[in-house]
Every structure is written in structure tokens, then in C-alpha cells.
Design a protein around this motif. Structure first.
Motif, mmCIF file in Angstrom:
data_model
loop_
_atom_site.group_PDB
_atom_site.id
_atom_site.type_symbol
_atom_site.label_atom_id
_atom_site.label_comp_id
_atom_site.label_asym_id
_atom_site.label_seq_id
_atom_site.Cartn_x
_atom_site.Cartn_y
_atom_site.Cartn_z
ATOM 1 N N ALA A 43 1.884 0.194 6.036
ATOM 2 C CA ALA A 43 1.894 1.640 6.275
ATOM 3 C C ALA A 43 1.992 2.413 4.965
ATOM 4 N N GLU A 44 2.810 1.933 4.048
ATOM 5 C CA GLU A 44 2.937 2.615 2.759
ATOM 6 C C GLU A 44 1.618 2.538 1.989
ATOM 7 N N GLU A 45 0.945 1.389 2.051
ATOM 8 C CA GLU A 45 -0.344 1.247 1.367
ATOM 9 C C GLU A 45 -1.388 2.197 1.953
ATOM 10 N N LEU A 46 -1.398 2.341 3.273
ATOM 11 C CA LEU A 46 -2.352 3.247 3.910
ATOM 12 C C LEU A 46 -2.044 4.706 3.566
ATOM 13 N N ALA A 47 -0.771 5.034 3.445
ATOM 14 C CA ALA A 47 -0.405 6.384 3.025
ATOM 15 C C ALA A 47 -0.894 6.650 1.607
ATOM 16 N N GLN A 48 -0.774 5.642 0.751
ATOM 17 C CA GLN A 48 -1.289 5.775 -0.609
ATOM 18 C C GLN A 48 -2.812 5.917 -0.614
ATOM 19 N N ASP A 49 -3.495 5.220 0.308
ATOM 20 C CA ASP A 49 -4.945 5.348 0.426
ATOM 21 C C ASP A 49 -5.322 6.783 0.783
#
Length: 421
Positions: A43-49
Motif C-alpha cells: 500500500a505504501e508503494e502504491l501511494a508513492q506511485d
């Protein structure tokens, strides 16, 4: 040249807007995406995306009317695409497919009063799962909900930055490996995680109340999130005294935020604050919560904060009672930071000399090695004792240790005001 300059200015403004919005909205975005992918690391990676997408598009298209909603929608769309692509999520596609944009929360209890529709709260309890160490729980939640950098979290914990970075990485892996559900626990599980949840909310508020780094002394958005979560917990657990103790503490502290900075954002010391700016509604809420609190660490800190809010003038502050309360807090949860605060209270009730003895005994404490408030307090005591040259050196040393620009300016100003002996 004028056109190129205008485009550069627009791009810079867009970048600044993106950074500001993401800092505020990142926790909600991560929480909303976690409900879909059930993995806080992903989820954190997708938020960064989503952040990267904004950095690519907004400088040309302009900042949307609802930037937070844009980031949330982008992150959720990427999450849905990820779920669709992964064969390991095949069994979950039927559920996700029914409502891709509005994923319903799982059923937690047949009692409607037990059901809390708050993704941020779910994210905190997930990050505070017993599979993680206490330090890892707090560090991970500060990262996910507070949007803090590893450096800022290290400052909050008074711990080395590499150590905190490792805690966060390992915590994400541990949660994924244990397949921890995205939920607010109930019964014994909730009680077991409560202490860590309270600690996390407390640390998030503290980072907002006195930012460890950056150009602003106060980050109100963090304080608002922490205060809101504390109130939700108080409503959820009306029979837990320490929940009310934490809520009372944050209400009292939040009441003073409007007076903590001047017109240009510069820090205003407690002695110089305009108490007419203190929020009386929050103070009344704090008093009400304190009546339901107990005798734990947060309740004692709330009682200390109450002493400040009850004083009409700085000179009316009951420093003797505050020193006594810090003594009780020190007996309950020994800490060099608490002892430093007790020394400040003693300096106001008994004079700077006995307080300086306490502060000097803390100079070798490992936890305070790079803690800027130690030389800052020592400088204040030395100045009051007429030892100006020593005071100046302490204020200058404190200025080199803080990472907050506003605090650094204040400390250097105090150093400059110290006349020679």
C-alpha cells in the motif's frame, strides 16, 4: 525567457503543492489502499506511485481542485490493477470485483456499536500487531500515518537512523508474512495492543506539536489526526482510564497551538504566549477527559498540562505541583527526558541552582547525547545564574543539534543575547 520562467514557476508551485498534499493525505491514502491489497508495505508503494504520477502530470495539467481525492483515486486504481494481475489474489477477485471503488469493510461484530468505519484507526491497530516489537510498531505507524521520514522518526525515538530504518523494513515484512488482517481487533486482542496504539498516537501528536525537522515549528495536520484518533479511542473504550488520560493530554496541548508561533511562524516561548489565544473549548474538553482518567503516565502528563492551562498568567503557574507530578511520572516510567522536565519545574519553584545539579547529572545519559533540549535547558539555567559565556556556548551547541529551522533561529537568538560575564 519570460515564458520559460513562467513555466518553471508553475512547475515549482505544482511540486510544492504535491509535496504538501501528500504529506497531509499519505496516511489516508495508505489506509484506503491497504483495505484493498491487505498489505501495508504494498500500500505504501502504491501511494508513492500515485505521488510519482502527480509529479509527472500536475506541472503540465495543473493542480486538481481536489488533490487529495486525485491521489487517493490514482492509488486505488493501481491497487485494483495489481489485485487483478496477481493470480494469488484470485479468490479475492470476486469480492473486490463487486465494488472496486467502494470496498466494504469486513464484519467485525454483530454489535453495531462495536463497528468502527475508520481506515486510519484500522491501520494503527494493524501496524501495532503483537507480531512486531513495541519499537517497530511505533516506528512503522509513524511512517505510515504520520508521513514522517526515517530521520524524523529516529529523532522522535532518540535512536540511530539506520536502526529505525531496519525496524520499518522488517516490520512490513513481518506483517506480510503473518498475513495480519486489516481490522480493529476486539476483546483481549484489542487490550493487548492498546498500549502501543496510545504510544503511537502520542508520538504522532508530539511530532506535529514540535516538529523535529523542517521549516515549521508546528505541523497542525499531525496534531489534528492524533487528536481525532484519541477521541475515537475514548469513545470506543469508555472504561479505559489511560485512553481518557491521553485524550485529555492532547486536548490541553492542542489548546495552546494558536499561541505557540508568532505572525511569521517564529516560536513563542510559554512565558511569552498570549493566553487569550488558548482555545478554551479544547481546555474544557481536556478537563472533562481528565475527570475520567486514571493515574497512568498519560493521565499524569495531562494533569501537568492542566496546571499550565489553569494559570491565568505565567507567573501564576503552580510549578511546585508540576515538579511533584513529574516526580510521580519519573517513578512510574523512568526516563532522562522526564527528569529533564522535572528539572525545569524545580528551577521555577526552587531556583536554577538545584535544577542545574539535576541537569548536569544527565549530561552523560546516552539517550540525550544529541538531544538539543538538554543544552538548551542548561543554557537557560546558566543564563539565570549570571554565567552568560557558558550559557551562550550551550545555546549555540543546542542550535547545532536541532533539525528544526525555527528552533535553531530561536536558540541562536538567545545565544546572541547572552552578554559577556
Amino acid at each position: 525567457m519570460t515564458g520559460a520562467s513562467s513555466e518553471a514557476t508553475q512547475a515549482t508551485q505544482a511540486t510544492q503543492a504535491i509535496e504538501a498534499v501528500f504529506r497531509i493525505e499519505s496516511a489516508r491514502i495508505i489506509a484506503g489502499v491497504t483495505r484493498i491489497v491487505r498489505d501495508v508495505g504494498i500500500a505504501e508503494e502504491l501511494a508513492q506511485d500515485a505521488l510519482v504520477a502527480a509529479l509527472e502530470q500536475w506541472p503540465e495539467s495543473g493542480v486538481p481542485d481536489k488533490p487529495g481525492a486525485w491521489l487517493m483515486a490514482t492509488a486505488k486504481h493501481r491497487a485494483i490493477d495489481l489485485v487483478r494481475r496477481k493470480e494469488t489474489y484470485a479468490r479475492k477477485l470476486a469480492e473486490v470485483g463487486r465494488a472496486l471503488t467502494e470496498t466494504s469493510p469486513p464484519e467485525y461484530s454483530e454489535d453495531p456499536a462495536e463497528d468502527i468505519d475508520d481506515d486510519l484507526l484500522r491501520l494503527i491497530f494493524t501496524a501495532c500487531h503483537p507480531v512486531l516489537s513495541t519499537e517497530a510498531r511505533a516506528a512503522l505507524t509513524l511512517r505510515l500515518l504520520g508521513g514522517l521520514t526515517t530521520q524524523e522518526i529516529a529523532r522522535a525515538f532518540l535512536a540511530p537512523e539506520p536502526t529505525v530504518a531496519q525496524r520499518i523494513v522488517r516490520a512490513k515484512r513481518a506483517l506480510a508474512k503473518a498475513d495480519v488482517p486489516f481490522e480493529v481487533p476486539y476483546g483481549a486482542d484489542r487490550a493487548a495492543r492498546l498500549a502501543s496504539v496510545l504510544e503511537v498516537i502520542y508520538l504522532i501528536f508530539n511530532e506535529g506539536y514540535s516538529a523535529t525537522a523542517g521549516d515549521d515549528l508546528v505541523r497542525p495536520a499531525l496534531c489534528e489526526d492524533a487528536l481525532r484518533l484519541a477521541r475515537v479511542l475514548a469513545g470506543l473504550m469508555p472504561k479505559e482510564p489511560e485512553v481518557h488520560g491521553l485524550a485529555a493530554l492532547l486536548e490541553f496541548q492542542a489548546s495552546r497551538i494558536p499561541a505557540r508561533t508568532g505572525p511569521d511562524g517564529e516560536p513563542v516561548l510559554l512565558a511569552d504566549q498570549n493566553r487569550a489565544k488558548w482555545n478554551r473549548l479544547l481546555i474544557r474538553r481536556g478537563v472533562e477527559a481528565l475527570h475520567r482518567a486514571g493515574h497512568g503516565p498519560y493521565s499524569l502528563q495531562a494533569a501537568i498540562a492542566a496546571c499550565h492551562t489553569q494559570a491565568v498568567r505565567y507567573e501564576d503557574t503552580d510549578w511546585a505541583t508540576i515538579a511533584t507530578l513529574y516526580g510521580r511520572l519519573m517513578a512510574l516510567t523512568p526516563s532522562p527526558v522526564i527528569e529533564l522536565n522535572r528539572a525545569v519545574a524545580i528551577s521555577m519553584s526552587q531556583g536554577p541552582a538545584p535544577a542545574l545539579e539535576i541537569v548536569d547529572s544527565l549530561t552523560d545519559a546516552p539517550a540525550l547525547k544529541d538531544y538539543h533540549l538538554l543544552p538548551s535547558v542548561r543554557g537557560d539555567l546558566l543564563e539565570r545564574l549570571g554565567r552568560a559565556a557558558e550559557a551562550r556556548a550551550e545555546f549555540e551547541r543546542a542550535a547545532t543539534q536541532t533539525h528544526n529551522a525555527r528552533e535553531r533561529d530561536l536558540l541562536l537568538e538567545r545565544a546572541a543575547r547572552c552578554a559577556p560575564d
